[in-house]
Design an enzyme around this catalytic site. Structure first.
Site, PDB file in Angstrom:
ATOM      1  N   THR A  21       0.809  -1.090   0.198  1.00  0.00           N
ATOM      2  CA  THR A  21       0.004   0.041   0.038  1.00  0.00           C
ATOM      3  C   THR A  21       0.898   1.269  -0.103  1.00  0.00           C
ATOM      4  OG1 THR A  21      -0.248   0.152   2.319  1.00  0.00           O
ATOM      5  CG2 THR A  21      -2.033  -1.067   1.240  1.00  0.00           C
ATOM      6  N   TRP A  22       2.207   1.188  -0.269  1.00  0.00           N
ATOM      7  CA  TRP A  22       2.796   2.383  -0.290  1.00  0.00           C
ATOM      8  C   TRP A  22       2.637   3.230  -1.643  1.00  0.00           C
ATOM      9  CZ3 TRP A  22       8.878   2.830  -1.160  1.00  0.00           C
ATOM     10  CH2 TRP A  22       9.344   4.175  -0.811  1.00  0.00           C
ATOM     11  N   TYR A  55       3.448   5.597   5.567  1.00  0.00           N
ATOM     12  CA  TYR A  55       2.722   5.832   4.072  1.00  0.00           C
ATOM     13  C   TYR A  55       1.594   6.898   4.139  1.00  0.00           C
ATOM     14  CZ  TYR A  55       5.044   1.234   3.322  1.00  0.00           C
ATOM     15  OH  TYR A  55       6.159   0.276   3.455  1.00  0.00           O
ATOM     16  N   GLN A 165      11.101  -7.944   6.712  1.00  0.00           N
ATOM     17  CA  GLN A 165      10.605  -7.692   5.285  1.00  0.00           C
ATOM     18  C   GLN A 165      11.605  -6.540   4.703  1.00  0.00           C
ATOM     19  OE1 GLN A 165       7.647  -3.970   4.138  1.00  0.00           O
ATOM     20  NE2 GLN A 165       6.445  -5.938   4.756  1.00  0.00           N
TER      21      GLN A 165
END
Ligand code: NAP
Length: 278
Positions: A21-22, A55, A165
């Site tokens: 969702t960035w 974000y 991540q």
């Protein structure tokens, strides 16, 4: 066909293909399409959603909250704390802000976004308190290189990290030399961010040629390759048609000839290199 799953160290299995969702919630004009893309992804089983307080300065979390409203239980929800909020009390406060923006009472996975000056013990203590309060179910890290992971493992409870991540795609394979094997030895899956190199990889001629040869789209091939490597893969698609195409990666089996062609075009690392970050 259902989405393949990957086991976390706890034994819980999560979808290997999820949704990033960035860069979402940056332009009001794209909002409806972004929410539709996320809902399309969920409908297709890509129910691991990755977001972060960073974000859109919290706006992406609000958008995710809107997209998952009424279907929270379908989702494995991941968010991240910024390093400058990662003190013991700061992490707890940041998590509570994220929960409010996401419209939920719990995160499935909470990550330290990257390492900075805060002692890791402080962040771990906060993760422990948040887990005890039922506000997070698992915790993990992001952008941790080999030495960071070794430091983490040496701390009490540090081996319980659910994931690291990291930047991982065909054009950035450095982790295969050392970080990937280190995590694998500990049963910690790697979560591959920027899996199509933010779109750049999809313009690569070699990738396009190999994809054409097997009748797949370049994005499908790039994502299928990461799935074959055992990673959890979180492409961002702001358009529903991209989400649909990415979902097809889960059904694209890659034969030895295709894997060999990809290795020739995107050679694996032959020596250690510092972890790259976007
Ligand atoms: P990415 O997923 O590699 O690429 C996203 C770009 O690729 C977007 O422009 C998207 O376009 C395009 N795209 C996606 N699927 C496509 C398809 N099938 N065909 C054509 N274009 C396609 O890059 P990313 O967003 O940097 O990485 C993914 C996620 O990882 C992020 O969203 C974020 O959740 C996470 N991340 C984490 C970190 C970290 O430090 N932990 C850093 C970077 C990213 P549209 O939007 O137009 O569909």
């Amino acid at each position: 066909m259902s989405i393949p799953t990957v086991a976390l160290p706890s034994g819980e299995r999560v979808p290997a293909l999820g949704l990033g969702t960035w860069m979402m919630a940056e332009r009001g004009a794209d909002r409806a399409a972004e929410i539709a893309a996320l809902r399309t992804g969920l409908d297709l089983g890509m129910t691991l959603v990755d977001t972060a307080e960073m974000y859109g300065d919290g706006e992406a979390e609000k958008l995710v909250g809107e997209a998952i409203a009424g279907r929270r239980d379908e989702v494995f929800l991941v968010s991240k704390v910024l390093p400058w909020n990662a003190s013991r009390s700061g992490t707890i406060a940041a998590c509570e802000r994220s929960l409010r923006r996401l419209g939920t009472d719990r995160l499935d996975l909470y990550l330290l976004h990257w390492r900075d000056d805060e002692p890791l013990e402080e962040t771990l203590a906060a993760f422990g308190a948040l887990a005890a309060a039922g506000k997070i179910r698992h915790w993990g890290v992001s952008n941790f290189d080999v030495s960071d992971m070794e430091e983490l493992f040496a701390l009490p409870g540090g081996a319980a990290a659910a994931t690291d991540q990291v930047l991982y795609n065909l054009s950035t394979r450095g982790i295969e030399f050392d970080l990937g094997p280190l995590c694998a030895a500990r049963g910690i899956p790697v979560m591959a961010y920027s899996p199509v190199d933010q779109g750049r990889l999809l313009r690569n001629k070699a990738l396009r040629d190999i994809a054409e040869g097997i009748g797949a789209a370049p994005a499908e091939l790039a994502l299928a390759w990461l799935l074959a490597k055992g990673a959890i893969v979180i492409p961002k698609a702001g358009r529903a048609d991209h989400a649909r195409q990415n979902r097809k990666a889960a059904e694209l089996g890659l034969d030895e000839a295709t894997l060999a062609a990809l290795d020739r075009a995107f050679p694996p690392p032959r020596s250690a290199s510092p972890l790259e970050m976007i």
